[in-house]
Scaffold this active site. Structure first.
Site, PDB file in Angstrom:
ATOM      1  N   SER A  53      48.512  43.664  34.682  1.00 58.28           N
ATOM      2  CA  SER A  53      47.454  43.578  33.681  1.00 58.28           C
ATOM      3  C   SER A  53      48.050  43.574  32.265  1.00 58.28           C
ATOM      4  O   SER A  53      48.874  42.735  31.938  1.00 58.28           O
ATOM      5  CB  SER A  53      46.456  44.719  33.888  1.00 58.28           C
ATOM      6  OG  SER A  53      45.295  44.540  33.113  1.00 58.28           O
TER       7      SER A  53
ATOM      8  N   HIS B 186      41.071  42.452  40.460  1.00 59.54           N
ATOM      9  CA  HIS B 186      42.205  42.638  39.548  1.00 59.54           C
ATOM     10  C   HIS B 186      43.285  43.499  40.200  1.00 59.54           C
ATOM     11  O   HIS B 186      44.486  43.258  40.017  1.00 59.54           O
ATOM     12  CB  HIS B 186      41.682  43.295  38.271  1.00 59.54           C
ATOM     13  CG  HIS B 186      42.613  43.234  37.102  1.00 59.54           C
ATOM     14  ND1 HIS B 186      43.374  42.130  36.776  1.00 59.54           N
ATOM     15  CD2 HIS B 186      42.898  44.176  36.133  1.00 59.54           C
ATOM     16  CE1 HIS B 186      44.075  42.373  35.688  1.00 59.54           C
ATOM     17  NE2 HIS B 186      43.814  43.600  35.287  1.00 59.54           N
TER      18      HIS B 186
ATOM     19  N   ASP C 129      48.634  39.686  37.803  1.00 57.12           N
ATOM     20  CA  ASP C 129      47.353  39.379  37.166  1.00 57.12           C
ATOM     21  C   ASP C 129      47.370  39.778  35.683  1.00 57.12           C
ATOM     22  O   ASP C 129      46.628  40.665  35.252  1.00 57.12           O
ATOM     23  CB  ASP C 129      46.197  40.068  37.882  1.00 57.12           C
ATOM     24  CG  ASP C 129      44.904  39.250  37.796  1.00 57.12           C
ATOM     25  OD1 ASP C 129      44.985  38.009  37.699  1.00 57.12           O
ATOM     26  OD2 ASP C 129      43.817  39.851  37.830  1.00 57.12           O
TER      27      ASP C 129
END
Length: 330
Positions: free
Chosen positions: A162, A253, A186
């Site tokens: 992230s 996610h 991601d």
């Protein structure tokens, strides 16, 4: 509109609101200096820590960034070293930290170091977003000093989830050497017109997309980009009617690091095939061969191709389907 569709719309609205807020607030916090150049407000990042793990996830040593030289007394130079940067609002006790560090500890072949930037990754999102470049620069300079003292740069691997993936990109900009490999799990989308992690950040940049266009950035960022189940929400097992609304917001996610962690001790669990699009993959237009099969996760650096690669996964752990993962979803 049925209940299922309504809840999915609420998911997307929550992330869209975050995205708009991040872009607006970030623009307001960029300052103009006297020469007309822009710069972000400077901050002291002395509360970043490196956490070195031994043979047990509960057995670790905390090394403050301003004492980074102490890492040289802990690192086994006979092993490669993995640095992991967590994402937004996460702490050293977070799920991704536990999952990634435990996987590498079980493998037993690496020094495992967490980049703990939890003092700077907290809400609001805009605050964490603004801290990413400074954190990355501070971490990069600290790692660079270790290399200058003899730590072999070819043995270093940086992994980020992230916002942590953008920290990795900033780290790459701050060092005097070229990283051999950086992995982005991601990379965050909200607040980024373009990612900090790019295919130029390392010799090999492998990226796993699982919530592209919502929590994750929606483009090919690496030398090879993996798009499991198309790379978008909802990932299998993450639908709102399967896990409830609150868990469904972040579930897709999180799949990126979950897939990766599983691959560390099962390198061939996630075979993928290069293809021009997920639609073509689903239509069976990209059959796997010995020459074109690549592996998401630990073994991605062995890929002989670049571009986008696709696969399907299971809806629960173990997620890897082996060879069946290269067959179009029914």
């Amino acid at each position: 509109m049925n209940l299922r569709r309504f809840l999915v719309c609420l998911q997307l609205l929550a992330w869209a609101t975050l995205l708009c807020s991040a872009n607006a607030d970030t623009e307001q916090n960029i300052l103009e200096d006297k020469t007309g150049e822009t710069r972000l407000q400077e901050q002291d990042y002395s509360e970043v820590n490196f956490i070195y793990y031994t043979s047990d996830p509960t057995n670790f040593t905390i090394v403050p960034i301003n004492q980074v030289d102490d890492l040289l007394n802990l690192i086994d130079v006979q092993k490669p070293t993995v640095f992991y940067a967590h994402g937004y609002t996460e702490t050293p006790s977070g799920d991704s930290v536990h999952g990634i560090t435990t996987a590498f500890i079980q493998r037993g072949q690496h020094n495992v170091v967490l980049v703990d930037w939890s003092k700077y990754d907290g809400a609001p999102y805009t605050s964490a977003l603004e801290n990413v470049p400074g954190v990355g620069k501070a971490v990069g300079e600290a790692i660079d000093s270790l290399v200058q003292q003899g730590l072999c740069s070819d043995d270093l691997w940086f992994i980020g989830h992230s916002l942590g993936a953008h920290v990795a990109g900033a780290v790459a900009e701050a060092v005097s050497f070229t990283w051999k490999r950086i992995t982005g799990l991601d990379p965050a989308g909200p607040g980024y017109a373009k990612p900090l992690l790019t295919r130029e950040s390392a010799l090999v940049v492998d990226v796993v997309h699982t919530d592209a266009g919502v929590a994750g950035y929606n483009s090919n960022d690496g030398s090879i980009d993996f798009w499991p189940n198309g790379g978008h929400r909802d990932q299998p097992g993450c639908h709102v009617w399967e896990v409830g609304f609150l868990e469904s917001v972040g579930c897709s996610h999180m799949r990126s690091w979950q897939f990766f962690a599983e691959s560390v001790n099962d390198e061939q669990a996630f075979p993928a095939v290069p293809c021009s699009s997920y639609e073509d993959f689903q239509l069976g237009r990209c059959p796997p061969t010995d020459a074109n099969t690549v592996y998401l996760g630990y073994a991605a650096a062995q890929a002989r191709v670049e571009g986008s690669a696709y696969l399907v996964t299971a809806s629960k752990s173990p997620f890897g389907l082996g060879a069946k993962g290269t067959e179009p979803a029914q």
